[in-house]
Write a protein that holds these residues in place. Structure first.
Motif, PDB file in Angstrom:
ATOM      1  N   ASN A 105      15.926 -15.928  -1.569  1.00  0.00           N
ATOM      2  CA  ASN A 105      15.778 -14.642  -2.239  1.00  0.00           C
ATOM      3  C   ASN A 105      15.016 -14.825  -3.551  1.00  0.00           C
ATOM      4  O   ASN A 105      15.149 -15.850  -4.220  1.00  0.00           O
ATOM      5  N   ARG A 106      14.231 -13.835  -3.915  1.00  0.00           N
ATOM      6  CA  ARG A 106      13.444 -13.918  -5.141  1.00  0.00           C
ATOM      7  C   ARG A 106      13.977 -12.945  -6.186  1.00  0.00           C
ATOM      8  O   ARG A 106      14.211 -11.781  -5.874  1.00  0.00           O
ATOM      9  N   LYS A 107      14.161 -13.422  -7.400  1.00  0.00           N
ATOM     10  CA  LYS A 107      14.507 -12.556  -8.521  1.00  0.00           C
ATOM     11  C   LYS A 107      13.206 -12.162  -9.203  1.00  0.00           C
ATOM     12  O   LYS A 107      12.651 -12.903 -10.013  1.00  0.00           O
ATOM     13  N   VAL A 108      12.707 -11.003  -8.841  1.00  0.00           N
ATOM     14  CA  VAL A 108      11.409 -10.568  -9.333  1.00  0.00           C
ATOM     15  C   VAL A 108      11.417  -9.047  -9.429  1.00  0.00           C
ATOM     16  O   VAL A 108      12.052  -8.351  -8.638  1.00  0.00           O
ATOM     17  N   ASN A 109      10.733  -8.535 -10.438  1.00  0.00           N
ATOM     18  CA  ASN A 109      10.628  -7.087 -10.591  1.00  0.00           C
ATOM     19  C   ASN A 109       9.808  -6.513  -9.445  1.00  0.00           C
ATOM     20  O   ASN A 109       8.617  -6.795  -9.323  1.00  0.00           O
ATOM     21  N   PRO A 110      10.406  -5.691  -8.584  1.00  0.00           N
ATOM     22  CA  PRO A 110       9.665  -5.183  -7.424  1.00  0.00           C
ATOM     23  C   PRO A 110       8.726  -4.035  -7.762  1.00  0.00           C
ATOM     24  O   PRO A 110       7.985  -3.576  -6.899  1.00  0.00           O
ATOM     25  N   ARG A 111       8.788  -3.552  -9.005  1.00  0.00           N
ATOM     26  CA  ARG A 111       7.940  -2.450  -9.451  1.00  0.00           C
ATOM     27  C   ARG A 111       8.209  -1.196  -8.620  1.00  0.00           C
ATOM     28  O   ARG A 111       7.333  -0.675  -7.926  1.00  0.00           O
ATOM     29  N   VAL A 141       8.827   2.635  -8.186  1.00  0.00           N
ATOM     30  CA  VAL A 141       8.322   3.847  -8.827  1.00  0.00           C
ATOM     31  C   VAL A 141       9.167   5.022  -8.379  1.00  0.00           C
ATOM     32  O   VAL A 141       9.398   5.216  -7.184  1.00  0.00           O
ATOM     33  N   LYS A 142       9.654   5.813  -9.353  1.00  0.00           N
ATOM     34  CA  LYS A 142      10.394   7.031  -9.021  1.00  0.00           C
ATOM     35  C   LYS A 142       9.406   8.152  -8.769  1.00  0.00           C
ATOM     36  O   LYS A 142       8.512   8.404  -9.571  1.00  0.00           O
ATOM     37  N   ARG A 143       9.585   8.827  -7.643  1.00  0.00           N
ATOM     38  CA  ARG A 143       8.682   9.890  -7.267  1.00  0.00           C
ATOM     39  C   ARG A 143       9.040  11.195  -7.962  1.00  0.00           C
ATOM     40  O   ARG A 143      10.197  11.456  -8.264  1.00  0.00           O
ATOM     41  N   ILE A 144       8.053  12.026  -8.208  1.00  0.00           N
ATOM     42  CA  ILE A 144       8.294  13.356  -8.748  1.00  0.00           C
ATOM     43  C   ILE A 144       9.093  14.156  -7.718  1.00  0.00           C
ATOM     44  O   ILE A 144       8.736  14.222  -6.553  1.00  0.00           O
ATOM     45  N   GLY A 145      10.199  14.743  -8.144  1.00  0.00           N
ATOM     46  CA  GLY A 145      11.036  15.501  -7.226  1.00  0.00           C
ATOM     47  C   GLY A 145      12.140  14.682  -6.590  1.00  0.00           C
ATOM     48  O   GLY A 145      12.966  15.223  -5.864  1.00  0.00           O
ATOM     49  N   GLY A 146      12.187  13.379  -6.870  1.00  0.00           N
ATOM     50  CA  GLY A 146      13.257  12.551  -6.328  1.00  0.00           C
ATOM     51  C   GLY A 146      12.744  11.511  -5.362  1.00  0.00           C
ATOM     52  O   GLY A 146      11.699  11.662  -4.746  1.00  0.00           O
ATOM     53  N   GLY A 147      13.505  10.443  -5.212  1.00  0.00           N
ATOM     54  CA  GLY A 147      13.121   9.376  -4.306  1.00  0.00           C
ATOM     55  C   GLY A 147      12.396   8.254  -5.018  1.00  0.00           C
ATOM     56  O   GLY A 147      12.090   8.332  -6.219  1.00  0.00           O
ATOM     57  N   TYR A 148      12.110   7.210  -4.284  1.00  0.00           N
ATOM     58  CA  TYR A 148      11.481   6.024  -4.838  1.00  0.00           C
ATOM     59  C   TYR A 148      10.468   5.466  -3.842  1.00  0.00           C
ATOM     60  O   TYR A 148      10.533   5.732  -2.644  1.00  0.00           O
ATOM     61  N   ARG A 149       9.577   4.662  -4.359  1.00  0.00           N
ATOM     62  CA  ARG A 149       8.673   3.883  -3.525  1.00  0.00           C
ATOM     63  C   ARG A 149       8.321   2.609  -4.274  1.00  0.00           C
ATOM     64  O   ARG A 149       8.617   2.471  -5.465  1.00  0.00           O
ATOM     65  N   LEU A 150       7.672   1.690  -3.605  1.00  0.00           N
ATOM     66  CA  LEU A 150       7.139   0.509  -4.272  1.00  0.00           C
ATOM     67  C   LEU A 150       5.720   0.794  -4.735  1.00  0.00           C
ATOM     68  O   LEU A 150       4.952   1.458  -4.030  1.00  0.00           O
ATOM     69  N   SER A 151       5.371   0.304  -5.911  1.00  0.00           N
ATOM     70  CA  SER A 151       4.011   0.485  -6.391  1.00  0.00           C
ATOM     71  C   SER A 151       3.055  -0.364  -5.557  1.00  0.00           C
ATOM     72  O   SER A 151       3.453  -1.305  -4.870  1.00  0.00           O
ATOM     73  N   SER A 179       1.111  -2.469  -6.573  1.00  0.00           N
ATOM     74  CA  SER A 179       1.028  -3.830  -7.104  1.00  0.00           C
ATOM     75  C   SER A 179       2.336  -4.605  -6.955  1.00  0.00           C
ATOM     76  O   SER A 179       2.492  -5.679  -7.532  1.00  0.00           O
ATOM     77  N   SER A 180       3.281  -4.087  -6.180  1.00  0.00           N
ATOM     78  CA  SER A 180       4.570  -4.758  -6.022  1.00  0.00           C
ATOM     79  C   SER A 180       4.403  -6.134  -5.387  1.00  0.00           C
ATOM     80  O   SER A 180       3.654  -6.294  -4.424  1.00  0.00           O
ATOM     81  N   PRO A 181       5.107  -7.134  -5.913  1.00  0.00           N
ATOM     82  CA  PRO A 181       5.066  -8.468  -5.296  1.00  0.00           C
ATOM     83  C   PRO A 181       5.942  -8.554  -4.048  1.00  0.00           C
ATOM     84  O   PRO A 181       5.957  -9.583  -3.380  1.00  0.00           O
ATOM     85  N   CYS A 182       6.673  -7.499  -3.731  1.00  0.00           N
ATOM     86  CA  CYS A 182       7.613  -7.523  -2.608  1.00  0.00           C
ATOM     87  C   CYS A 182       6.998  -6.839  -1.399  1.00  0.00           C
ATOM     88  O   CYS A 182       7.373  -5.717  -1.043  1.00  0.00           O
ATOM     89  N   LYS A 183       6.039  -7.494  -0.794  1.00  0.00           N
ATOM     90  CA  LYS A 183       5.388  -6.976   0.411  1.00  0.00           C
ATOM     91  C   LYS A 183       5.715  -7.924   1.557  1.00  0.00           C
ATOM     92  O   LYS A 183       5.306  -9.072   1.558  1.00  0.00           O
ATOM     93  N   PHE A 184       6.459  -7.402   2.502  1.00  0.00           N
ATOM     94  CA  PHE A 184       7.018  -8.249   3.538  1.00  0.00           C
ATOM     95  C   PHE A 184       6.252  -8.130   4.847  1.00  0.00           C
ATOM     96  O   PHE A 184       5.666  -7.098   5.159  1.00  0.00           O
ATOM     97  N   THR A 185       6.301  -9.182   5.608  1.00  0.00           N
ATOM     98  CA  THR A 185       5.633  -9.184   6.897  1.00  0.00           C
ATOM     99  C   THR A 185       6.455  -8.401   7.916  1.00  0.00           C
ATOM    100  O   THR A 185       7.644  -8.185   7.761  1.00  0.00           O
TER     101      THR A 185
END
Length: 352
Positions: free
Chosen positions: A311-317, A319-329, A331-337
């Motif tokens: 496991n990696r301890k890293v800021n996944p970046r 992003v909170k969406r307008i109106g609610g919810g989240y996504r990864l930016s 530039s996130s380092p957490c891109k999985f295969t």
């Protein structure tokens, strides 16, 4: 422990999106219909729909789709039974084409007799109206190969009751994929409510969901008897805990895999466990590996019955969406295969 609609949101891991669409695509073919203004003595056509979801589900043949009017609100909590068949097709219940998702304002549950049912493109909430106040989840999936996809499960108006978004109860090979599960105990401070509670289940696949805001519980909880299930590529953020493994005096969750998830900003322990007193079963073979974990001052792990690796301890970046919810930016380092979920067959598991 057994004991609101939202705008579109998505989490993207590499090229694999987990999308929650607004309304059904035109390509949906509706075999039968149910509507709040219908009657179960009707033939179930669009112009003369059934009233209840259970009547709709039982009237569908394997491979058929039952539709709900876009934007319609169903206020009664129902227990539904559907009989899809392997090799002949699943039964699907969804929002019809042409508008926003239908709302099941007091949730829904399936019976243990249900086989091969998919609930998709729906909004589900919990309400103070008619229905069991002690229901463990807004959606309770039972039976074999039941699924929730492309849907939103939110808090609704229920207060002073602990309720998880989705509960797997005597469920085998259940699928919870591509959904937004959020704030399900938000109206009930101090009450437990997880995003997904795999309570009594085997071979579940929990993937590509956005799970957030369950402040009184965990993003995903495997307890007390979750067997050989996989949680993969979920975005789990701003929950009380991230992942939980547990058991009771007779059972303990085992053989579960938690991999390639983003688990961020948990207010308590990120990964933790709890088992009954000495002499009771303990967790075995639970693995937490290859995840991105992020938080400020939050313990990463506490308890026994699981192993953590890679496991990696890293800021996944996130992003909170307008109106609610989240996504990864982007530039996130957490891109999985991508790859197989690899759920172990549950055919030889017997429930206590």
């Amino acid at each position: 422990m057994l004991r609101g609609a939202l705008v579109v949101t998505a989490v993207i891991f590499a090229s694999v999106p987990a999308m929650v669409a607004e309304g059904s695509p035109v390509a949906v073919r509706c075999s039968l219909w149910a509507a709040p203004t219908g009657a179960d003595t009707n033939p179930g056509t669009k112009g003369s729909p059934f009233l209840s979801l259970d009547k709709l589900a039982k009237s569908l043949a394997p491979g058929q789709t039952g539709c709900l009017p876009p934007g319609a609100t169903f206020g009664k909590r129902e227990a539904i039974t559907a009989g899809g068949k392997s090799g002949k097709g699943r039964i699907t219940i969804t929002t019809g084409p042409g508008g926003p998702r239908a709302l099941l304002a007091n949730g829904v549950e399936t019976t243990q007799a249900t086989r091969y049912l998919t609930l998709t493109n729906l909004d589900l909430t919990a309400a103070n109206g008619p229905g069991p106040p002690d229901a463990p989840g807004t959606l309770v999936l039972r039976g074999y190969s039941t699924a929730l996809t492309r849907s939103v499960v939110g808090p609704g108006s229920l207060k002073e009751q602990g309720r998880s978004c989705v509960v797997l109860d005597h469920a085998r090979a259940a699928v919870v994929g591509g959904n937004v599960l959020h704030d399900c105990n938000g109206a009930s401070p101090g009450q437990y409510g997880a995003g997904v509670l795999a309570a009594i289940s085997a071979g579940a696949r929990i993937s590509d969901n956005v799970i957030y805001g369950n402040a009184g519980g965990d993003g995903i909880a495997f307890s007390p008897n979750a067997q050989f299930s996989v949680a993969r590529r979920n975005l789990i953020v701003d929950n009380g805990g991230g992942i939980y493994f547990g058991g009771d005096t007779k059972t303990a969750s085992r053989g579960n895999r938690v991999e390639q998830n983003v688990i961020a900003r948990s207010s308590n322990v990120v990964v933790h466990s709890g088992y009954a007193s000495s002499g009771s079963p303990g967790g075995l073979g639970n693995v937490v590996r290859g995840n991105c974990i992020w938080g400020s001052g939050t313990p990463t792990a506490a308890g026994i019955g699981f192993a953590m690796s890679g496991n990696r301890k890293v800021n996944p970046r996130v992003v909170k969406r307008i109106g609610g919810g989240y996504r990864l930016s982007s530039s996130s380092p957490c891109k999985f295969t991508t790859g197989s979920h690899g759920a172990t067959s549950a055919n030889d598991i017997l429930f206590g």
